[in-house]
Design an enzyme around this catalytic site. Structure first.
Site, mmCIF file in Angstrom:
data_model
loop_
_atom_site.group_PDB
_atom_site.id
_atom_site.type_symbol
_atom_site.label_atom_id
_atom_site.label_comp_id
_atom_site.label_asym_id
_atom_site.label_seq_id
_atom_site.Cartn_x
_atom_site.Cartn_y
_atom_site.Cartn_z
ATOM 1 N N LYS A 135 12.539 -4.405 -13.230
ATOM 2 C CA LYS A 135 11.353 -4.250 -14.096
ATOM 3 C C LYS A 135 10.892 -2.790 -14.091
ATOM 4 C CE LYS A 135 7.139 -5.216 -12.363
ATOM 5 N NZ LYS A 135 6.112 -4.172 -12.497
ATOM 6 N N ASN A 136 10.837 -2.190 -12.911
ATOM 7 C CA ASN A 136 10.247 -0.844 -12.804
ATOM 8 C C ASN A 136 11.195 0.263 -13.226
ATOM 9 O OD1 ASN A 136 7.949 -2.082 -12.052
ATOM 10 N ND2 ASN A 136 8.120 -1.617 -9.861
ATOM 11 N N CYS A 162 -6.445 -2.198 -11.024
ATOM 12 C CA CYS A 162 -5.929 -3.561 -10.876
ATOM 13 C C CYS A 162 -6.289 -4.016 -9.464
ATOM 14 C CB CYS A 162 -4.430 -3.619 -11.136
ATOM 15 S SG CYS A 162 -3.474 -2.906 -9.811
ATOM 16 N N ARG A 180 -5.744 2.911 -8.899
ATOM 17 C CA ARG A 180 -4.572 3.337 -9.670
ATOM 18 C C ARG A 180 -4.905 4.488 -10.632
ATOM 19 N NH1 ARG A 180 -0.870 -1.142 -9.906
ATOM 20 N NH2 ARG A 180 0.708 0.418 -10.411
ATOM 21 N N PRO A 181 -5.467 5.603 -10.158
ATOM 22 C CA PRO A 181 -5.804 6.720 -11.052
ATOM 23 C C PRO A 181 -4.551 7.337 -11.666
ATOM 24 C CG PRO A 181 -5.975 7.406 -8.779
ATOM 25 C CD PRO A 181 -5.708 5.939 -8.758
ATOM 26 N N ASP A 187 -4.704 10.827 -12.372
ATOM 27 C CA ASP A 187 -5.027 12.262 -12.317
ATOM 28 C C ASP A 187 -3.789 13.137 -12.168
ATOM 29 O OD1 ASP A 187 -5.039 10.891 -9.811
ATOM 30 O OD2 ASP A 187 -5.623 12.757 -8.868
ATOM 31 N N ASP A 223 5.962 -2.647 -2.420
ATOM 32 C CA ASP A 223 6.124 -3.855 -3.241
ATOM 33 C C ASP A 223 6.763 -4.998 -2.470
ATOM 34 O OD1 ASP A 223 6.858 -2.139 -6.396
ATOM 35 O OD2 ASP A 223 5.015 -2.433 -5.243
ATOM 36 N N ARG A 232 5.054 -11.761 -14.645
ATOM 37 C CA ARG A 232 5.096 -10.368 -15.094
ATOM 38 C C ARG A 232 6.314 -9.664 -14.522
ATOM 39 N NH1 ARG A 232 0.157 -6.835 -14.204
ATOM 40 N NH2 ARG A 232 1.756 -5.481 -15.041
HETATM 41 C C1 EPZ Z 1 4.906 2.233 -9.445
HETATM 42 O O1 EPZ Z 1 3.529 2.251 -9.747
HETATM 43 C C2 EPZ Z 1 5.344 0.788 -9.571
HETATM 44 N N1 EPZ Z 1 5.143 0.331 -10.939
HETATM 45 C C3 EPZ Z 1 4.545 -0.082 -8.595
HETATM 46 O O2 EPZ Z 1 5.041 -1.415 -8.684
HETATM 47 C C4 EPZ Z 1 4.793 0.438 -7.175
HETATM 48 O O3 EPZ Z 1 4.001 -0.311 -6.273
HETATM 49 C C5 EPZ Z 1 4.406 1.922 -7.090
HETATM 50 O O4 EPZ Z 1 5.151 2.671 -8.088
HETATM 51 C C6 EPZ Z 1 4.723 2.516 -5.725
HETATM 52 O O5 EPZ Z 1 6.068 2.354 -5.436
HETATM 53 C C7 EPZ Z 1 6.035 0.697 -11.897
HETATM 54 O O6 EPZ Z 1 7.007 1.391 -11.622
HETATM 55 C C8 EPZ Z 1 5.789 0.190 -13.276
HETATM 56 P P1 EPZ Z 1 2.410 5.614 -7.889
HETATM 57 P P2 EPZ Z 1 2.781 3.685 -9.949
HETATM 58 O O7 EPZ Z 1 1.977 6.514 -8.986
HETATM 59 O O8 EPZ Z 1 3.673 4.621 -10.638
HETATM 60 C C9 EPZ Z 1 -1.783 7.148 -6.281
HETATM 61 C C10 EPZ Z 1 4.923 -3.723 -8.905
HETATM 62 O O9 EPZ Z 1 4.484 -4.588 -8.141
HETATM 63 N N2 EPZ Z 1 -1.832 7.933 -7.531
HETATM 64 O O10 EPZ Z 1 3.647 5.959 -7.105
HETATM 65 O O11 EPZ Z 1 1.451 3.392 -10.546
HETATM 66 C C11 EPZ Z 1 -1.886 5.656 -6.555
HETATM 67 O O12 EPZ Z 1 -3.246 5.261 -6.646
HETATM 68 C C12 EPZ Z 1 4.152 -2.446 -9.119
HETATM 69 O O13 EPZ Z 1 6.015 -3.781 -9.529
HETATM 70 C C13 EPZ Z 1 -2.867 8.834 -7.712
HETATM 71 O O14 EPZ Z 1 -3.733 8.974 -6.848
HETATM 72 O O15 EPZ Z 1 2.581 4.132 -8.433
HETATM 73 C C14 EPZ Z 1 -1.201 5.060 -5.352
HETATM 74 O O16 EPZ Z 1 -2.120 5.012 -4.269
HETATM 75 C C15 EPZ Z 1 2.832 -2.457 -8.369
HETATM 76 N N3 EPZ Z 1 -2.930 9.550 -8.866
HETATM 77 C C16 EPZ Z 1 -0.111 6.079 -5.016
HETATM 78 O O17 EPZ Z 1 -0.493 7.301 -5.685
HETATM 79 C C17 EPZ Z 1 -1.976 9.427 -9.846
HETATM 80 O O18 EPZ Z 1 -2.061 10.125 -10.873
HETATM 81 C C18 EPZ Z 1 1.271 5.679 -5.517
HETATM 82 O O19 EPZ Z 1 1.160 5.408 -6.897
HETATM 83 C C19 EPZ Z 1 -0.920 8.501 -9.646
HETATM 84 C C20 EPZ Z 1 -0.865 7.773 -8.480
#
Ligand code: EPZ
Length: 417
Positions: free
Chosen positions: A22-23, A116, A121-122, A124, A304, A397
Site C-alpha cells: 500500500k505504502n 489521525c 501528522r504535520p 511542515d 507499523d 484501508r
Molecule cells: C508513512 O507515513 C506511512 N504512510 C505510515 O504508514 C508509516 O507509519 C510512516 O510513514 C512511518 O514509517 C504512507 O507511506 C502512506 P513520516 P508518513 O512522515 O509519511 C513526523 C500505515 O499504517 N513528521 O515518516 O506520514 C510525523 O508526525 C501508515 O500504513 C513531521 O513532524 O510518516 C511522525 O512523527 C501509518 N513533519 C514522523 O515524522 C512532517 O512534515 C514520521 O512521519 C512529516 C512528518
C-alpha cells in the site's frame, strides 16, 4: 458499520501470499502526475486507499482502470491543480500530490490533511522542502497554496527522516532546474520503489534507500510500467498471525530482507524463522519469551508493526518493554488489548507488557487505526471465546482480503454487518 467476529483457539497453518505494498502504490500513483500518457502498475493491492488515490487522480483529469491487480492510469494535463478536502480528509497520503503538481504546473492547491488517531501528522517538513526549492507557500482556509516560477534544485536537510516528506521532495525535484540533495532522507523500501519508477520515467535519482538522495532535474518525463514491491507490513502481520497461534505459516510473494528487524526480534523471542527466496516461514513453537522493541525509521523496527508485535508479546513468557519513537500517540490499541485481559501498562512512549499466555478473554473491542485493527484481530485469534472488532473499515484501508487469508490458514473469522 462492519465488524469482524474472531473465534479464538484455532492454530493457523499453511501458505499465504502477501499483496503489493500500500505504502508504495500510493506514492507511485501520485508520481504519474509528473508525465502525461498511460502508466501501468502491476501487483497493485485492492484497497480502499488505492481507490481513494484513483478518485483524486480522476478529480485531476486522469482516467484509471483497475483489473486483476493491474492498474492503468491515463494522465492528461490537469484542468486545475487542486486536491479537494473531501478526498484528502479520507486519506492523508493525498498530500503526496503536492510535489508532482507543483513541479508540473508551477502551482498547487492541496487540502491540509487532517491528523489521525496515531498523531498530529504535520507536514511542515514537506513544506520546508518545497520552499527550499523556491516555492511560495501559504495556507488559507485549510488549503496549502503553492506557487513557483520554476522549482530550483536545492540542498535539503530533514531534521528527522520523513517517508512522505522524502517522497514529496524527490518527486518535485525530478523536474526542477538543477540538482537537489536530500540529506537525512528516509530509507524505507517504498522510497526505493518510487525512485526506481521515477528513473523508469526518465528521472535521474541516485541514492534512494540511503540517507543521501541526489536528484538531477530533467525537462520532461514519460509514462512507464512497473510492478509494486510486496507489502512488508502485511507480510509481517500474517507471520505474526501464524506465530501467535503457535502454528507454521509461510508468507510467499514477500521480501524477507524488508522484514529483517521483525525476524531478528521474533528469533530473539524464541521463534524459528526461515526464509527462502520470496518466502518467509514461522515454524511451530510451544512458547516464546518477552523481548523489548523500539520502533524507529527503517531499517529499525517498523512502527507499523508495533501494535501487531504487542499482541504477540501479550502471550509471551515474561515482560516486554515496547517503545514507540515515531508517532506520539500510537498506543490506542493498548486499552483495547487490556479489555481482552492483557496485562499492559502504557506510559507516554513506552508500554510495559507482562506476558500472560493463554489468559486473553474475548470481548467487543474498537479499532482506532489501520494497524491497531490488525493487532486486535491477531489477539482475537488466541483469546478465549469470541472477540468482535468494531470499526473494521480501518482494516480495509490497508489489508486486502485479510479475513479470506486468515480463514484459508484455519482461522475462524467472520465479517458481520
Ligand atoms: C508513512 O507515513 C506511512 N504512510 C505510515 O504508514 C508509516 O507509519 C510512516 O510513514 C512511518 O514509517 C504512507 O507511506 C502512506 P513520516 P508518513 O512522515 O509519511 C513526523 C500505515 O499504517 N513528521 O515518516 O506520514 C510525523 O508526525 C501508515 O500504513 C513531521 O513532524 O510518516 C511522525 O512523527 C501509518 N513533519 C514522523 O515524522 C512532517 O512534515 C514520521 O512521519 C512529516 C512528518
Amino acid at each position: 458499520m462492519d465488524k469482524m467476529a474472531v473465534r479464538g483457539g484455532h492454530q493457523l497453518n499453511g501458505v499465504t501470499a502477501a499483496s503489493g505494498a500500500k505504502n508504495s502504490a500510493l506514492p507511485l500513483l501520485f508520481a504519474t502526475l509528473l508525465a502525461d500518457g498511460e502508466h501501468v502498475f502491476h501487483n497493485v493491492p485492492d484497497l480502499v486507499d488505492v481507490k481513494s488515490a484513483c478518485a483524486l487522480l480522476e478529480s485531476l483529469g486522469c482516467e484509471t482502470c483497475y483489473k486483476d491487480h493491474t492498474l492503468r492510469v491515463f494522465v492528461k494535463p490537469a484542468r486545475v491543480a487542486e486536491a479537494s478536502y473531501d478526498i484528502v480528509r479520507k486519506m492523508r497520503a493525498s498530500i503526496l500530490c503536492l510535489g508532482p503538481l507543483l513541479a508540473r504546473y508551477m502551482e498547487a492547491k492541496v487540502s491540509l490533511p487532517g491528523g489521525c488517531a496515531i498523531g498530529t501528522r504535520p507536514i511542515d517538513l514537506h513544506l520546508e522542502g518545497m520552499k527550499a526549492m523556491g516555492a511560495e507557500i501559504s495556507v488559507d482556509a485549510g488549503y496549502v497554496l503553492a506557487k513557483t516560477v520554476k522549482l530550483q534544485g536545492a540542498k535539503i536537510l530533514f531534521e528527522a527522516p520523513t517517508v512522505g516528506g522524502t517522497e514529496n521532495v524527490m518527486m518535485a525535484a525530478t523536474l526542477a532546474d538543477g540538482e537537489t540533495l536530500i540529506e537525512n532522507a528516509a530509507k524505507e523500501p517504498e522510497i526505493v520503489d518510487l525512485a526506481n519508477y521515477l528513473n523508469k520515467m526518465g528521472a535521474k535519482v541516485e541514492g534512494a534507500g540511503t540517507s543521501i538522495i541526489r536528484i538531477r532535474g530533467v525537462n520532461k518525463l514519460k509514462a512507464a510500467e512497473h510492478t509494486v514491491i510486496p507489502d512488508r507490513i502485511e507480510a509481517g502481520t500474517l507471520l505474526i498471525a501464524g506465530a501467535i497461534t503457535g502454528g507454521e505459516v509461510t508468507v510467499t510473494r514477500s521480501a524477507p530482507a524488508d522484514l529483517e528487524a521483525l525476524i531478528v526480534k521474533m528469533r530473539e523471542s524464541g521463534f524459528k524463522i526461515t526464509t527462502s527466496g520470496d518466502s518467509v516461514t514461522v515454524h511451530r513453537t510451544r512458547g516464546w519469551r518477552g523481548v523489548d522493541i523500539t520502533t524507529a525509521p527503517h531499517p529499525a523496527f517498523a512502527t507499523d508493526l508495533q501494535a501487531q508485535f504487542m499482541a504477540l508479546m501479550t502471550q509471551a513468557e515474561g515482560t516486554s518493554v515496547i517503545t514507540e519513537t515515531v508517532f506520539e500517540n500510537r498506543f490506542m490499541h493498548v486499552q483495547e488489548l487490556v479489555r481482552l485481559n492483557a496485562d499492559i501498562t502504557p506510559k507516554t512512549r513506552v508500554a510495559v507488557v507482562r506476558g500472560t499466555p493463554g489468559k486473553l478473554m474475548g470481548a467487543p473491542v474498537m479499532a482506532t487505526d489501520l494497524r491497531a485493527s490488525a493487532c486486535l484481530v491477531l489477539a482475537g485469534l488466541v483469546a478465549e471465546g469470541e472477540t468482535v472488532v468494531n470499526r473494521i473499515y480501518h482494516l480495509d484501508r490497508g489489508y486486502e482480503n485479510m479475513e479470506a487469508k486468515l480463514m484459508a490458514l484455519g482461522a475462524q473469522v467472520e465479517r458481520v454487518k
